[in-house]
Design an enzyme around this catalytic site. Structure first.
Site, PDB file in Angstrom:
ATOM      1  CB  SER A 137      -0.891   0.010   1.251  1.00 28.20           C
ATOM      2  OG  SER A 137      -1.630   1.215   1.346  1.00 28.20           O
ATOM      3  CE1 TYR A 166      -4.306  -2.250   5.043  1.00 25.34           C
ATOM      4  CE2 TYR A 166      -3.405  -0.065   4.642  1.00 25.34           C
ATOM      5  CZ  TYR A 166      -3.939  -1.242   4.165  1.00 25.34           C
ATOM      6  OH  TYR A 166      -4.115  -1.406   2.810  1.00 25.34           O
TER       7      TYR A 166
END
Length: 260
Positions: A140, A155
Site C-alpha cells: 500500500s 495497517y
C-alpha cells in the site's frame, strides 16, 4: 498468460477479484483462494461465464495447512503453478497507538504479514519446479510513502513489512529465475474498509487535515479502481515484465506525493 496457472489470494472481491478475472481473460487458469466461500464462488462463476478456467477454494492464508491443501489440489488438477498474486489482507484495527489492544495488533499482523509470508513460502517449491515464476504482493502507499493517516499504525506497519519482505524475497529467489514485485495501491474503491475495526478513541485524536481542492488524488479521474490495479498485476505476472523484480509499483494517481 496462455498456458500458465496463476494463484490469487483474496480473490473474492476488490483488487483480488479484478486481477483474477483479468488474468483469466488473458488465458491463465486461475486458482482462487479466499476466506469467504460465497465470494470466491462468485468470482469463479464470473470467470467461467466469460469462458475462462478457475478453481475456487475457501482457505485462510495465515493458516498454512489450509493454504497448502489448496495448492496441492490445484497442482493435482492442472499439474503446475507459474504465478502468484498474494493479495489477501485486512484493514484491521484503527486507533491511537496507546489504545490498540495487543490481540488486535496481532490479528492485523497475522492476517497481513504472516499471510503474505505463508503465500510466498509454500508456493516457492512449485515455481522452482517450473524453473521460473513471478510473484506480486499487495502492499500500500500506507507505510511506504504515506505516514499521515491517523490511527493506521497497525495497517501501515503491516504493509511496510510486506514491501520489505517482497524485496528480500526478490533478491533471494532471483537465482532461481523467480521474480517478486510489490504493488502499492492508493485510494481504491474496494471492500477493505469493511474489514477494519475503528476504535472509539479515534474521536479524541488530534488531526491535522490535508485537503486537495478536489480530494487527495491529483489526477482528474479521482480515486483508482480495482481494474486499474489488475492491469499492473497482469504486467508483473506476465513475461512482459521479464526484467522487473524487487520493484514497488505505486498505483495511486500520484496521491502519495501529495498526502505523504
Amino acid at each position: 498468460m496462455n498456458g500458465k496457472v496463476a494463484i490469487v489470494t483474496g480473490a473474492g472481491s476488490g483488487i483480488g477479484r479484478a486481477a483474477a478475472i483479468r488474468l483469466a481473460a488473458e488465458g491463465a487458469r486461475v486458482g482462487l483462494i479466499n476466506k469467504t466461500e460465497k465470494d470466491v464462488q462468485e468470482t469463479r462463476q464470473m470467470i467461467e461465464d466469460a469462458g475462462g478456467e478457475a478453481l475456487a477454494f475457501t482457505a485462510d492464508i495465515s493458516v498454512p495447512a489450509e493454504y497448502k491443501q489448496a495448492l496441492e489440489q490445484i497442482t493435482r488438477q492442472w499439474g503446475q503453478i507459474d504465478a502468484l498474486f498474494a493479495n489477501a489482507g485486512i484493514l484491521g484495527v484503527v486507533g491511537p497507538i496507546e489504545a490498540i489492544p495487543d490481540d488486535e495488533w496481532d490479528t492485523t499482523m497475522t492476517n497481513n504479514v504472516k499471510g503474505a509470508f505463508t503465500s510466498v513460502k509454500y508456493i516457492i517449491p512449485y515455481l522452482k519446479q517450473q524453473g521460473k515464476g513471478s510473484i506480486a504482493l499487495t502492499s500500500s502507499i500506507s507505510g511506504t510513502r504515506v505516514f499521515s493517516q491517523q490511527g493506521f499504525a497497525a495497517y501501515s506497519t503491516s504493509k511496510a513489512s510486506i514491501a520489505a519482505f517482497g524485496q528480500m524475497a526478490a533478491f533471494e529467489l532471483a537465482p532461481y529465475n523467480i521474480r517478486v514485485n510489490i504493488v502499492a495501491p492508493g485510494t481504491i474503491e474496494t471492500k477493505i474498509q469493511g474489514t477494519g475495526n475503528q476504535m472509539p478513541e479515534m474521536k479524541d485524536m488530534k488531526v491535522k487535515k490535508v485537503e486537495y481542492p478536489d480530494g487527495t488524488v491529483p489526477l482528474p479521474e479521482g480515486n483508482g479502481t480495482s481494474d486499474q490495479v489488475a492491469s499492473v498485476v497482469l504486467f508483473l505476472l506476465s513475461d512482459d515484465s521479464a526484467h522487473v523484480s524487487g520493484s514497488i509499483i505505486y498505483v495511486d494517481g500520484s496521491e502519495s506525493l501529495f498526502v505523504g
